[in-house]
Design a protein around this motif. Structure first.
Motif, PDB file in Angstrom:
ATOM      1  N   PHE A  57      27.692 -52.118  -3.725  1.00  0.00           N
ATOM      2  CA  PHE A  57      29.117 -52.365  -3.510  1.00  0.00           C
ATOM      3  C   PHE A  57      29.640 -53.374  -4.525  1.00  0.00           C
ATOM      4  CE2 PHE A  57      26.707 -55.413  -1.105  1.00  0.00           C
ATOM      5  CZ  PHE A  57      27.397 -56.609  -1.206  1.00  0.00           C
ATOM      6  N   ASP A  58      30.910 -53.226  -4.845  1.00  0.00           N
ATOM      7  CA  ASP A  58      31.570 -54.124  -5.796  1.00  0.00           C
ATOM      8  C   ASP A  58      31.807 -55.470  -5.118  1.00  0.00           C
ATOM      9  OD1 ASP A  58      33.171 -55.477  -7.566  1.00  0.00           O
ATOM     10  OD2 ASP A  58      34.724 -53.928  -7.695  1.00  0.00           O
ATOM     11  N   GLU A  59      31.084 -56.459  -5.570  1.00  0.00           N
ATOM     12  CA  GLU A  59      31.152 -57.778  -4.943  1.00  0.00           C
ATOM     13  C   GLU A  59      32.536 -58.393  -5.082  1.00  0.00           C
ATOM     14  OE1 GLU A  59      28.052 -61.443  -4.658  1.00  0.00           O
ATOM     15  OE2 GLU A  59      28.778 -60.966  -6.659  1.00  0.00           O
ATOM     16  N   GLY A  60      33.282 -57.985  -6.110  1.00  0.00           N
ATOM     17  CA  GLY A  60      34.600 -58.563  -6.331  1.00  0.00           C
ATOM     18  C   GLY A  60      35.695 -57.909  -5.519  1.00  0.00           C
ATOM     19  N   SER A  61      35.371 -56.874  -4.775  1.00  0.00           N
ATOM     20  CA  SER A  61      36.371 -56.193  -3.955  1.00  0.00           C
ATOM     21  C   SER A  61      36.297 -56.690  -2.520  1.00  0.00           C
ATOM     22  CB  SER A  61      36.126 -54.685  -3.980  1.00  0.00           C
ATOM     23  OG  SER A  61      34.978 -54.364  -3.203  1.00  0.00           O
ATOM     24  N   GLU A  62      37.149 -56.149  -1.670  1.00  0.00           N
ATOM     25  CA  GLU A  62      37.151 -56.525  -0.266  1.00  0.00           C
ATOM     26  C   GLU A  62      36.342 -55.559   0.584  1.00  0.00           C
ATOM     27  OE1 GLU A  62      41.216 -56.785   0.882  1.00  0.00           O
ATOM     28  OE2 GLU A  62      41.656 -58.520  -0.396  1.00  0.00           O
ATOM     29  N   VAL A  63      35.627 -54.631  -0.071  1.00  0.00           N
ATOM     30  CA  VAL A  63      34.920 -53.599   0.684  1.00  0.00           C
ATOM     31  C   VAL A  63      33.813 -54.184   1.555  1.00  0.00           C
ATOM     32  CG1 VAL A  63      33.155 -53.072  -1.071  1.00  0.00           C
ATOM     33  CG2 VAL A  63      33.925 -51.272   0.488  1.00  0.00           C
ATOM     34  N   GLY A  64      33.255 -55.329   1.128  1.00  0.00           N
ATOM     35  CA  GLY A  64      32.177 -55.935   1.899  1.00  0.00           C
ATOM     36  C   GLY A  64      32.587 -56.242   3.327  1.00  0.00           C
ATOM     37  N   ALA A  65      33.853 -56.638   3.510  1.00  0.00           N
ATOM     38  CA  ALA A  65      34.336 -56.972   4.849  1.00  0.00           C
ATOM     39  C   ALA A  65      34.333 -55.748   5.764  1.00  0.00           C
ATOM     40  CB  ALA A  65      35.749 -57.550   4.758  1.00  0.00           C
ATOM     41  N   LEU A  66      34.525 -54.559   5.196  1.00  0.00           N
ATOM     42  CA  LEU A  66      34.542 -53.334   5.993  1.00  0.00           C
ATOM     43  C   LEU A  66      33.160 -52.979   6.518  1.00  0.00           C
ATOM     44  CD1 LEU A  66      36.847 -51.135   3.720  1.00  0.00           C
ATOM     45  CD2 LEU A  66      37.500 -52.419   5.761  1.00  0.00           C
ATOM     46  N   PHE A  67      32.132 -53.512   5.880  1.00  0.00           N
ATOM     47  CA  PHE A  67      30.761 -53.170   6.253  1.00  0.00           C
ATOM     48  C   PHE A  67      29.997 -54.361   6.834  1.00  0.00           C
ATOM     49  CE2 PHE A  67      32.000 -49.797   3.452  1.00  0.00           C
ATOM     50  CZ  PHE A  67      31.346 -48.671   3.945  1.00  0.00           C
ATOM     51  N   GLU A  68      30.723 -55.399   7.186  1.00  0.00           N
ATOM     52  CA  GLU A  68      30.067 -56.616   7.672  1.00  0.00           C
ATOM     53  C   GLU A  68      29.188 -56.352   8.887  1.00  0.00           C
ATOM     54  OE1 GLU A  68      31.270 -61.167   9.060  1.00  0.00           O
ATOM     55  OE2 GLU A  68      32.790 -59.772   8.303  1.00  0.00           O
ATOM     56  N   GLU A  69      29.667 -55.509   9.814  1.00  0.00           N
ATOM     57  CA  GLU A  69      28.885 -55.240  11.027  1.00  0.00           C
ATOM     58  C   GLU A  69      27.593 -54.503  10.701  1.00  0.00           C
ATOM     59  OE1 GLU A  69      30.310 -51.876  13.562  1.00  0.00           O
ATOM     60  OE2 GLU A  69      32.103 -52.013  12.276  1.00  0.00           O
ATOM     61  N   TYR A  70      27.620 -53.664   9.664  1.00  0.00           N
ATOM     62  CA  TYR A  70      26.410 -52.936   9.281  1.00  0.00           C
ATOM     63  C   TYR A  70      25.410 -53.862   8.603  1.00  0.00           C
ATOM     64  CZ  TYR A  70      29.445 -48.890  10.037  1.00  0.00           C
ATOM     65  OH  TYR A  70      30.301 -47.969  10.575  1.00  0.00           O
ATOM     66  N   VAL A  71      25.935 -54.781   7.801  1.00  0.00           N
ATOM     67  CA  VAL A  71      25.055 -55.718   7.095  1.00  0.00           C
ATOM     68  C   VAL A  71      24.415 -56.680   8.080  1.00  0.00           C
ATOM     69  CG1 VAL A  71      24.938 -57.534   5.366  1.00  0.00           C
ATOM     70  CG2 VAL A  71      26.383 -55.535   4.964  1.00  0.00           C
ATOM     71  N   VAL A  72      25.217 -57.224   9.001  1.00  0.00           N
ATOM     72  CA  VAL A  72      24.706 -58.178   9.985  1.00  0.00           C
ATOM     73  C   VAL A  72      23.666 -57.522  10.877  1.00  0.00           C
ATOM     74  CG1 VAL A  72      25.321 -59.580  11.992  1.00  0.00           C
ATOM     75  CG2 VAL A  72      26.773 -59.597   9.961  1.00  0.00           C
ATOM     76  N   GLY A  73      23.910 -56.252  11.209  1.00  0.00           N
ATOM     77  CA  GLY A  73      22.983 -55.548  12.091  1.00  0.00           C
ATOM     78  C   GLY A  73      21.853 -54.859  11.364  1.00  0.00           C
ATOM     79  N   ASN A  74      21.756 -55.083  10.063  1.00  0.00           N
ATOM     80  CA  ASN A  74      20.728 -54.410   9.266  1.00  0.00           C
ATOM     81  C   ASN A  74      19.325 -54.892   9.659  1.00  0.00           C
ATOM     82  OD1 ASN A  74      19.987 -52.651   7.068  1.00  0.00           O
ATOM     83  ND2 ASN A  74      19.426 -54.492   5.932  1.00  0.00           N
ATOM     84  N   GLU A  75      18.497 -53.962  10.079  1.00  0.00           N
ATOM     85  CA  GLU A  75      17.137 -54.301  10.465  1.00  0.00           C
ATOM     86  C   GLU A  75      16.197 -54.130   9.279  1.00  0.00           C
ATOM     87  OE1 GLU A  75      16.405 -55.478  13.361  1.00  0.00           O
ATOM     88  OE2 GLU A  75      18.355 -55.170  14.311  1.00  0.00           O
ATOM     89  N   SER A  76      15.026 -54.696   9.420  1.00  0.00           N
ATOM     90  CA  SER A  76      13.999 -54.509   8.399  1.00  0.00           C
ATOM     91  C   SER A  76      13.702 -53.028   8.256  1.00  0.00           C
ATOM     92  CB  SER A  76      12.727 -55.263   8.798  1.00  0.00           C
ATOM     93  OG  SER A  76      11.704 -55.031   7.863  1.00  0.00           O
ATOM     94  N   GLY A  77      13.661 -52.534   7.040  1.00  0.00           N
ATOM     95  CA  GLY A  77      13.441 -51.106   6.816  1.00  0.00           C
ATOM     96  C   GLY A  77      14.727 -50.344   6.595  1.00  0.00           C
ATOM     97  N   GLY A  78      15.879 -51.000   6.821  1.00  0.00           N
ATOM     98  CA  GLY A  78      17.163 -50.368   6.564  1.00  0.00           C
ATOM     99  C   GLY A  78      17.474 -50.393   5.082  1.00  0.00           C
ATOM    100  N   PRO A  79      18.648 -49.917   4.692  1.00  0.00           N
ATOM    101  CA  PRO A  79      18.981 -49.878   3.264  1.00  0.00           C
ATOM    102  C   PRO A  79      19.139 -51.270   2.666  1.00  0.00           C
ATOM    103  CG  PRO A  79      20.927 -49.376   4.579  1.00  0.00           C
ATOM    104  CD  PRO A  79      19.767 -49.418   5.525  1.00  0.00           C
ATOM    105  N   SER A  80      18.830 -51.364   1.397  1.00  0.00           N
ATOM    106  CA  SER A  80      19.107 -52.598   0.661  1.00  0.00           C
ATOM    107  C   SER A  80      20.605 -52.645   0.362  1.00  0.00           C
ATOM    108  CB  SER A  80      18.330 -52.628  -0.651  1.00  0.00           C
ATOM    109  OG  SER A  80      16.942 -52.574  -0.418  1.00  0.00           O
ATOM    110  N   TRP A  81      21.186 -53.832   0.398  1.00  0.00           N
ATOM    111  CA  TRP A  81      22.598 -54.024   0.073  1.00  0.00           C
ATOM    112  C   TRP A  81      22.657 -54.762  -1.256  1.00  0.00           C
ATOM    113  CZ3 TRP A  81      26.635 -52.169   3.130  1.00  0.00           C
ATOM    114  CH2 TRP A  81      26.229 -51.579   4.332  1.00  0.00           C
TER     115      TRP A  81
END
Length: 269
Positions: A57-81
């Motif tokens: 994801f483009d770190e300079g955009s606001e897209v990260g906020a749209l995926f915050e719940e997925y990142v926070v809930g990311n378990e071991s073995g999930g996708p790398s961000w």
């Protein structure tokens, strides 16, 4: 902890070059992976539990906020961000104005044998449908009406082409799609009790009089030449879509959608 990796700025980075190669069909086949472009597709894949290797994801955009719940809930073995630059995004996407996120997904083709165990299966079969938009639309319609599967025969556009994937609007994650030799698979389906049906402008039976409540495989042919000779020989029933207005014919994706939803209507009664 979220599985974050370091920022990648250069489109010449070796990892980026490997991701970009997935825009090529041969590389997708060899690696068993494909690209997902944009917010909607990445979210659909995450929500469905589809195996993703990484999300860039483009770190300079606001897209990260749209995926915050997925990142926070990311378990071991999930996708790398992986935060990346706009140059990296552009390198790995095909659209002129790409969205600031893409993912590398793993192929998960279904087992064709399971189709023969499905009672009253409804299967859309594509024989040489070449336009990625048509293929993606048919997959989308099949998923929407609860079809059992979509089968892609020889000469059909690659399911994992980014254009096809975009046209499915995420439906590819909700209906099994497999590639097969129709001259082998259709006889097997027929021997298991399935009826193979298609459309023809010369047919006399209306699609609204056809019994879709049985185990039925609907075959759709090439945009210009229709079904191949080999596949047309395997069709048990031909039907026509009545048109009271003036049009020479329907686009293959439109025709498929009409039949699939008529099948859904009959099965809901």
């Amino acid at each position: 902890m979220p599985n974050f990796e370091g920022y990648i700025s250069s489109a010449s980075n070796p990892r980026v070059k490997e991701w970009a190669k997935l825009l090529d069909r041969k590389h997708r086949q060899r690696e068993g992976k494909f690209l997902l472009e944009g917010v909607h597709l990445v979210k659909e894949a995450l929500d469905s539990g589809w195996p993703l290797e990484l999300v860039a994801f483009d770190e300079g955009s606001e897209v990260g906020a749209l995926f915050e719940e997925y990142v926070v809930g990311n378990e071991s073995g999930g996708p790398s961000w992986i935060p990346v630059s706009p140059d990296v995004i552009a390198k790995c996407t095909e659209t002129e104005t790409p969205q600031p996120i893409f993912a590398v997904a793993k192929k998960r083709p279904p087992n064709s044998k399971s189709l023969f165990e499905t009672e009253r299966a409804l299967v859309a079969v594509l024989d040489g449908v070449q336009d990625p938009g048509n293929v993606g639309t048919i997959v989308r319609s099949a998923a929407a009406c609860g079809a059992s599967a979509v089968v892609l025969g020889k000469g059909t556009a690659d399911l994992y082409n980014p254009k096809t994937i975009r046209a499915t609007m995420g439906a590819v994650f909700h209906v099994p799609v497999l590639e097969a030799d129709l001259t082998e698979l259709l006889p097997e389906a027929k021997s298991s009790g399935a009826a193979v049906a298609g459309t023809s402008l010369q047919a006399t039976q209306s699609c609204y009089d056809y019994d879709f409540r049985r185990n039925v495989w609907l075959v759709f042919g090439n945009e210009g030449s229709g079904l191949s000779t080999e596949v047309s020989r395997l069709v048990d029933h031909q039907m026509i879509i009545p048109m009271t207005g003036r049009a020479e014919s329907l686009n293959v994706a439109m025709a498929a959608t009409v039949l699939l939803f008529e099948a859904q209507r009959q099965r809901m009664i």
